[in-house]
Design a protein around this motif. Structure first.
Motif, mmCIF file in Angstrom:
data_model
loop_
_atom_site.group_PDB
_atom_site.id
_atom_site.type_symbol
_atom_site.label_atom_id
_atom_site.label_comp_id
_atom_site.label_asym_id
_atom_site.label_seq_id
_atom_site.Cartn_x
_atom_site.Cartn_y
_atom_site.Cartn_z
ATOM 1 N N THR A 36 27.921 64.918 71.132
ATOM 2 C CA THR A 36 28.322 64.868 72.542
ATOM 3 C C THR A 36 28.076 63.564 72.776
ATOM 4 O O THR A 36 27.495 62.724 72.344
ATOM 5 N N TYR A 49 25.409 67.521 67.646
ATOM 6 C CA TYR A 49 25.268 68.842 67.735
ATOM 7 C C TYR A 49 24.291 69.432 66.761
ATOM 8 O O TYR A 49 24.118 68.949 65.909
ATOM 9 N N CYS A 83 32.939 77.193 66.213
ATOM 10 C CA CYS A 83 32.508 76.267 66.996
ATOM 11 C C CYS A 83 33.101 76.488 68.494
ATOM 12 O O CYS A 83 32.229 76.292 69.550
ATOM 13 N N ASP A 84 34.084 76.536 68.631
ATOM 14 C CA ASP A 84 34.800 76.656 69.857
ATOM 15 C C ASP A 84 34.457 78.164 70.749
ATOM 16 O O ASP A 84 34.062 78.114 71.860
ATOM 17 N N GLU A 87 30.795 77.197 71.833
ATOM 18 C CA GLU A 87 30.728 76.197 72.898
ATOM 19 C C GLU A 87 31.263 77.337 74.411
ATOM 20 O O GLU A 87 30.574 76.972 75.316
ATOM 21 N N SER A 88 32.160 78.072 74.110
ATOM 22 C CA SER A 88 32.554 78.979 75.145
ATOM 23 C C SER A 88 31.431 79.812 75.764
ATOM 24 O O SER A 88 31.179 79.855 76.789
ATOM 25 N N ILE A 90 28.193 79.499 75.340
ATOM 26 C CA ILE A 90 27.245 78.879 75.827
ATOM 27 C C ILE A 90 27.626 78.124 77.295
ATOM 28 O O ILE A 90 26.731 78.178 78.048
ATOM 29 N N LYS A 91 28.908 77.923 77.387
ATOM 30 C CA LYS A 91 29.064 77.303 78.813
ATOM 31 C C LYS A 91 29.282 78.414 79.786
ATOM 32 O O LYS A 91 28.849 78.506 80.925
#
Length: 95
Positions: A36, A49, A83-84, A87-88, A90-91
């Motif tokens: 990040t 990460y 990963c995508d 991430e989605s 988590i967001k």
């Protein structure tokens, strides 16, 4: 204290910073490691990460087929698909 390493931010669809093999070794960074990026005190701070290992051998066939299909359609690795998805999630507060 170690001297800071000055680098140029390059662009290839996404922005990235390219380190030499010597810099990777010195900084204990693996090739392809993701970070990040934050700007603090006028400097770019890279935070790696967190790594997780997933055992997918017991996953249902449908889940594995989904990962492969997404990988082929988006022309990215299955690892990047995972990963995508993480991430989605988590967001969106699902993890």
């Amino acid at each position: 204290m170690k001297q800071p390493i000055a680098k140029t931010v390059l662009k290839k669809e996404d922005y990235y910073i390219q380190f030499t093999d010597e810099e990777l070794t010195e900084l204990n960074i693996e090739k392809g490691q993701k970070f990040t990026c934050d700007i603090e005190d006028g400097a770019l701070k890279l935070t790696p990460y967190a790594k997780i290992e997933l055992e997918i051998s017991d996953w249902p066939r449908e889940a594995l087929e989904f990962l492969i299909q997404e990988s082929c359609e988006k022309d990215i690795s299955v690892n990047d698909v995972l990963c995508d998805l993480l991430e989605s999630s988590i967001k969106n507060g699902n993890v």
